[in-house]
Design an enzyme around this catalytic site. Structure first.
Site, PDB file in Angstrom:
ATOM      1  N   TYR A   1       0.793  -0.848  -0.071  1.00 38.63           N
ATOM      2  CA  TYR A   1      -0.255  -0.295  -0.297  1.00 38.63           C
ATOM      3  C   TYR A   1       0.966   1.290  -0.002  1.00 38.63           C
ATOM      4  CZ  TYR A   1      -3.891  -3.276   1.037  1.00 38.63           C
ATOM      5  OH  TYR A   1      -4.635  -4.472   1.278  1.00 38.63           O
TER       6      TYR A   1
ATOM      7  N   ILE B   1     -13.271  -5.145   7.286  1.00 32.86           N
ATOM      8  CA  ILE B   1     -11.631  -4.096   7.426  1.00 32.86           C
ATOM      9  C   ILE B   1     -12.056  -2.154   6.484  1.00 32.86           C
ATOM     10  CG2 ILE B   1      -9.949  -5.389   8.765  1.00 32.86           C
ATOM     11  CD1 ILE B   1      -9.001  -6.198   5.503  1.00 32.86           C
TER      12      ILE B   1
ATOM     13  N   LYS C   1     -12.117   0.303   5.172  1.00 31.19           N
ATOM     14  CA  LYS C   1     -11.664   2.499   5.307  1.00 31.19           C
ATOM     15  C   LYS C   1     -12.186   3.475   5.169  1.00 31.19           C
ATOM     16  CE  LYS C   1      -9.360   4.842   2.559  1.00 31.19           C
ATOM     17  NZ  LYS C   1      -9.261   5.596   1.148  1.00 31.19           N
TER      18      LYS C   1
ATOM     19  N   VAL D   1     -11.694   7.636   5.837  1.00 33.44           N
ATOM     20  CA  VAL D   1     -10.757   8.587   5.743  1.00 33.44           C
ATOM     21  C   VAL D   1     -11.866  10.040   6.719  1.00 33.44           C
ATOM     22  CG1 VAL D   1      -9.726  10.709   5.788  1.00 33.44           C
ATOM     23  CG2 VAL D   1      -9.045   8.335   4.610  1.00 33.44           C
TER      24      VAL D   1
ATOM     25  N   ASN E   1     -18.896   3.624  10.701  1.00 31.53           N
ATOM     26  CA  ASN E   1     -18.585   2.260  10.512  1.00 31.53           C
ATOM     27  C   ASN E   1     -18.003   1.333  12.065  1.00 31.53           C
ATOM     28  OD1 ASN E   1     -17.896   2.386   7.769  1.00 31.53           O
ATOM     29  ND2 ASN E   1     -15.379   2.364   7.990  1.00 31.53           N
TER      30      ASN E   1
END
Length: 301
Positions: A72, A257, A259, A261, A269
């Site tokens: 990543y 999992i 993601k 921001v 979540n």
């Protein structure tokens, strides 16, 4: 360094969890069913401080598993995770992954040490082979066992392994110590339910679901998902997450999992862990997104 996770780790009743089995070196570990992904972090898609703060906020909200990889952003995501964990390492269960071409007996050790340096820690809770490659599996397992003996990793596992790959892995010495298989899994990609998930459940091997909201979110606008979200008073994304971690036959063994921001997405979540879809809603989603009747190739992005 002692791990904060142990066989007596507890969660509030409303927090669904998944347990990784005890190993010869480590006790069983209980983890929240929703963790945090970091794919695309460190690529300047968002301000660095926002990505760091998002992971820290997720920790505050109980999403203590953080997944990353040397792939990543060429290690940039690991640096973001490392910054987020400064002074908080003992609050997190950290997962990273090694490239297949770095998975040789000596190369895997060097790759792990580079990841540890970027993460600012002296151990990983879980180290995964990112996908099957040309390095013999027995060589990778030997490297993982060496890293375990050095205390640099607590557990090891795999990612993007299909059922035939898992058969091959389990036939090797040390293969049955695999802690988890991380694969693509979301409402619109249910191929693993045909053969892989049943095999893993038979062997007590949990699954980590990456892209649980579907890359691009194509399921988020489906009429049935929208209708169920409206009925529960939640977002479509929360419906997809609750579906991904739903118990099957009374057993919960999938960790999602996603993601995030933006703080609102992090909150959503975490809140999805408290959403339980009833049987009628699950049946409607099954009708809208059916399981393949024949085994498809493993879905990978």
């Amino acid at each position: 360094m002692a791990t904060p996770f142990s066989s007596n780790t507890t969660h509030a009743p409303e927090t669904p969890s998944v347990t990784l089995a005890a190993t010869a070196r480590e006790p069983a570990v209980t983890l929240p069913a929703i963790g945090q992904g970091s794919w695309h972090m460190g690529e300047n898609r968002a301000p660095r401080r926002d990505e760091v703060h998002a992971l820290q906020y997720g920790l505050d909200l109980g999403m203590t598993l953080i997944d990353t990889a040397e792939m990543y952003a060429d290690g940039g995501a690991e640096e973001i995770v490392g910054e987020a964990l400064r002074g908080r390492r003992d609050e997190a269960f950290v997962v990273s992954k090694v490239y297949p071409w770095n998975a040789g007996r000596h190369d895997a050790v060097a790759a792990c040490e580079r990841s540890l340096k970027r993460l600012g820690t002296d151990y990983l809770d879980l180290y995964l082979l990112h996908w099957p490659g040309n390095v013999p599996l027995e060589e990778t397992l030997g490297a993982f066992e060496h890293l375990q003996a050095q205390g640099k990793i607590r557990r090891y596992g795999v990612s993007n392994f299909d059922v035939d790959d898992m058969h091959a892995l389990h036939a090797l010495p040390g293969g049955d110590a695999c802690a988890i298989n991380q694969v693509l899994y979301h409402l619109g990609s249910r191929g693993i339910e045909h053969s892989l998930l049943p095999w893993q459940r038979q062997h007590g091997l949990p699954t980590m679901a990456y892209c649980p909201l579907a890359q691009g979110g194509q399921e988020l606008g489906h009429p049935e998902v929208l209708a169920i979200a409206d009925e529960f008073g939640v977002s479509p994304a929360q419906v997809l997450l609750a579906w991904a971690i739903r118990p099957v036959n009374g057993q919960r063994d999938v960790i999602a999992i996603p993601k995030a921001v933006q703080p609102a997405h992090v909150e959503a979540n975490a809140a999805a862990m408290r959403l339980t879809l009833d049987d009628a809603s699950l049946a409607r989603l099954d009708a809208a997104f059916s399981t393949p009747t024949r085994k498809p190739p493993l879905d990978i992005v």
